[in-house]
Design an enzyme around this catalytic site. Structure first.
Site, PDB file in Angstrom:
ATOM      1  N   LYS A  37     -41.157   2.927  24.885  1.00  0.00           N
ATOM      2  CA  LYS A  37     -40.363   3.101  23.804  1.00  0.00           C
ATOM      3  C   LYS A  37     -41.128   4.316  23.030  1.00  0.00           C
ATOM      4  CE  LYS A  37     -42.030  -0.973  21.665  1.00  0.00           C
ATOM      5  NZ  LYS A  37     -41.763  -2.335  21.415  1.00  0.00           N
ATOM      6  N   ARG A 130     -36.261 -11.885  14.144  1.00  0.00           N
ATOM      7  CA  ARG A 130     -36.361 -10.485  13.879  1.00  0.00           C
ATOM      8  C   ARG A 130     -35.104  -9.861  14.897  1.00  0.00           C
ATOM      9  NH1 ARG A 130     -40.569  -5.909  16.487  1.00  0.00           N
ATOM     10  NH2 ARG A 130     -39.583  -6.706  18.279  1.00  0.00           N
ATOM     11  N   TYR A 246     -61.587  18.060  -0.203  1.00  0.00           N
ATOM     12  CA  TYR A 246     -60.617  17.615  -1.340  1.00  0.00           C
ATOM     13  C   TYR A 246     -61.242  16.317  -2.177  1.00  0.00           C
ATOM     14  CZ  TYR A 246     -56.657  20.344   0.249  1.00  0.00           C
ATOM     15  OH  TYR A 246     -55.925  21.408   0.533  1.00  0.00           O
ATOM     16  N   MET A 294     -54.892  18.388   5.764  1.00  0.00           N
ATOM     17  CA  MET A 294     -53.662  18.301   6.770  1.00  0.00           C
ATOM     18  C   MET A 294     -53.999  18.978   8.166  1.00  0.00           C
ATOM     19  SD  MET A 294     -50.255  20.426   6.131  1.00  0.00           S
ATOM     20  CE  MET A 294     -49.809  19.558   4.478  1.00  0.00           C
TER      21      MET A 294
HETATM   22  C1  LIG Z   1     -42.713  -3.134  22.322  1.00  0.00           C
HETATM   23  C2  LIG Z   1     -42.274  -4.182  22.798  1.00  0.00           C
HETATM   24  C3  LIG Z   1     -43.042  -4.808  23.805  1.00  0.00           C
HETATM   25  C4  LIG Z   1     -44.574  -4.254  24.196  1.00  0.00           C
HETATM   26  O1  LIG Z   1     -45.336  -4.755  23.336  1.00  0.00           O
HETATM   27  P1  LIG Z   1     -46.794  -4.622  23.097  1.00  0.00           P
HETATM   28  O2  LIG Z   1     -47.336  -5.653  22.069  1.00  0.00           O
HETATM   29  O3  LIG Z   1     -47.052  -3.041  22.722  1.00  0.00           O
HETATM   30  O4  LIG Z   1     -47.329  -4.791  24.499  1.00  0.00           O
HETATM   31  C5  LIG Z   1     -42.575  -5.845  24.663  1.00  0.00           C
HETATM   32  N1  LIG Z   1     -41.272  -6.473  24.373  1.00  0.00           N
HETATM   33  C6  LIG Z   1     -40.653  -5.970  23.445  1.00  0.00           C
HETATM   34  C7  LIG Z   1     -39.212  -6.693  23.073  1.00  0.00           C
HETATM   35  C8  LIG Z   1     -40.967  -5.027  22.542  1.00  0.00           C
HETATM   36  O5  LIG Z   1     -40.161  -4.329  21.601  1.00  0.00           O
END
Ligand SMILES: *Cc1c(COP(=O)(O)O)cnc(C)c1O
Length: 346
Positions: A37, A130, A246, A294
């Site tokens: 993702k 969640r 800065y 930046m």
């Molecule tokens: C992002 C996610 C993972 C992976 O988690 P990590 O902590 O990055 O290994 C696994 N399962 C779900 C449902 C997630 O949202």
């Protein structure tokens, strides 16, 4: 025209694959998937997915349908799972694309069934509160007409020694035993380190693949994948007592040589590294002095007289220590990397 960017990310494909294999070995007899993702945590999903597929990974998890579409021509689409599930605005297109939704609520389940049903995954809430179907929402017939492949849940505190882990494991086990599915899955990267009880049929590491250390026991084996690099734009002599950057947050305690390098928070190198981060210049760690701005950082390179304008330097970005130094989570360090920095794979 194709100007070379003055900041870039060196991405190590062999380290990525080695990290996946470590997670696969630790997962024992369970299969090992990959969370890709958020554009594979910022590295570039189109570059990550084929490498992991070639290594043997067959279960890929994205959050959005657009992310599934982005990689849908690279692997058979039924191997992509979409964690956010479906809503009324995307369910028809989702069914056409052919990636598999992770259904998170009774109404998502109803939407999917109304759209034709068929293969899907289901997320159960086991105590994180969640996303996922709550234990109290489960009832006979909820999955009728569906073909549930992965029945999953997610751990809230796997990166800590917390009683919540055993509590979630127990709850997930109890719930999943009463439901029909092909495969069960609970563990993310840190969850894999909690041991075989947490592995079930499939594990879902993300962070560890990209060089993050989510659990102390994984510390020595995980390899760094992402290395930001920047060009030196200028070197200068700074007098004792002079102010750097800065808001003058650094005042030279002695005469020094500084180098100004072409990376900054617009590349995803956060201001939290101001006066804390460091850069590896010709093998020597050199501290950042003053604020990260930046487009630029300023580095004390007094000990490297041979450094010249145009040279490339490695920005320290080993995730556990970079996170410790900056106070920014390893996840945010990765996903914050912007697309201004050019990515190249070795
Ligand atoms: C992002 C996610 C993972 C992976 O988690 P990590 O902590 O990055 O290994 C696994 N399962 C779900 C449902 C997630 O949202």
């Amino acid at each position: 025209m194709n100007f070379p960017a003055p900041s870039r990310l060196r991405l190590d494909g062999a380290a990525l694959v080695a990290n996946w294999k470590i997670m696969a070995r630790l997962s024992g007899s369970a299969a090992t998937g990959a969370a890709v993702k958020a554009n594979a945590y910022g590295l570039g999903a189109r570059d990550v997915v084929p490498r992991l597929w070639a290594a043997g990974c067959r279960d890929f998890f994205v959050a959005h349908w657009g992310e599934a579409e982005e990689i849908a021509d690279l692997i058979p689409v039924q191997h992509i799972a979409v964690l956010n599930g479906v809503c009324r605005d995307d369910v028809r297109q989702a069914a056409v694309l052919g990636a598999v939704p992770v259904l998170n609520t009774p109404s998502q389940i109803a939407l999917w069934r109304a759209a034709g049903g068929g293969r899907c995954h289901v997320m159960i809430d086991s105590g994180m509160n969640r996303l996922g179907v709550g234990a109290e929402q489960l009832h006979d017939g909820l999955f009728d007409g569906l073909d549930v492949d992965i029945l999953m849940s997610h751990l809230a505190s796997a990166d800590e020694q917390s009683p919540q882990n055993a509590m979630q494991l127990e709850r997930y086990r109890r719930i999943s035993e009463g439901l029909t599915c092909k495969r069960r899955s609970l563990a993310n990267s840190a969850g894999i380190a909690l041991g075989p009880d947490y592995h079930f049929d499939l594990t879902r590491p993300g962070l560890a693949l990209y060089g993050g250390v989510a659990h102390s026991t994984l510390g020595d084996s995980i390899r760094q994948v992402v290395l930001p690099q920047a060009r030196v734009l200028q070197t200068r002599k700074v007098a004792s007592g002079a102010m750097v950057g800065y808001n003058a947050t650094y005042i030279a305690e002695h005469e020094m040589t500084t180098a100004t390098m072409a990376i900054g928070y617009a590349d995803g190198y956060y201001r939290a590294f101001s006066n804390r981060g460091f850069v590896c210049v010709k093998g020597i760690d050199c501290p950042i002095v003053g604020r990260v701005s930046m487009d630029l950082i300023t580095v004390d390179v007094t000990s490297i007289p041979s450094l010249s304008e145009g040279d490339w330097c490695d920005i320290h970005f080993e995730l556990p220590s970079a996170s410790h130094i900056s106070g920014v989570s390893q996840y945010e360090l990765l996903t914050g990397l912007s697309h201004r920095a050019e990515r190249y794979w070795i």
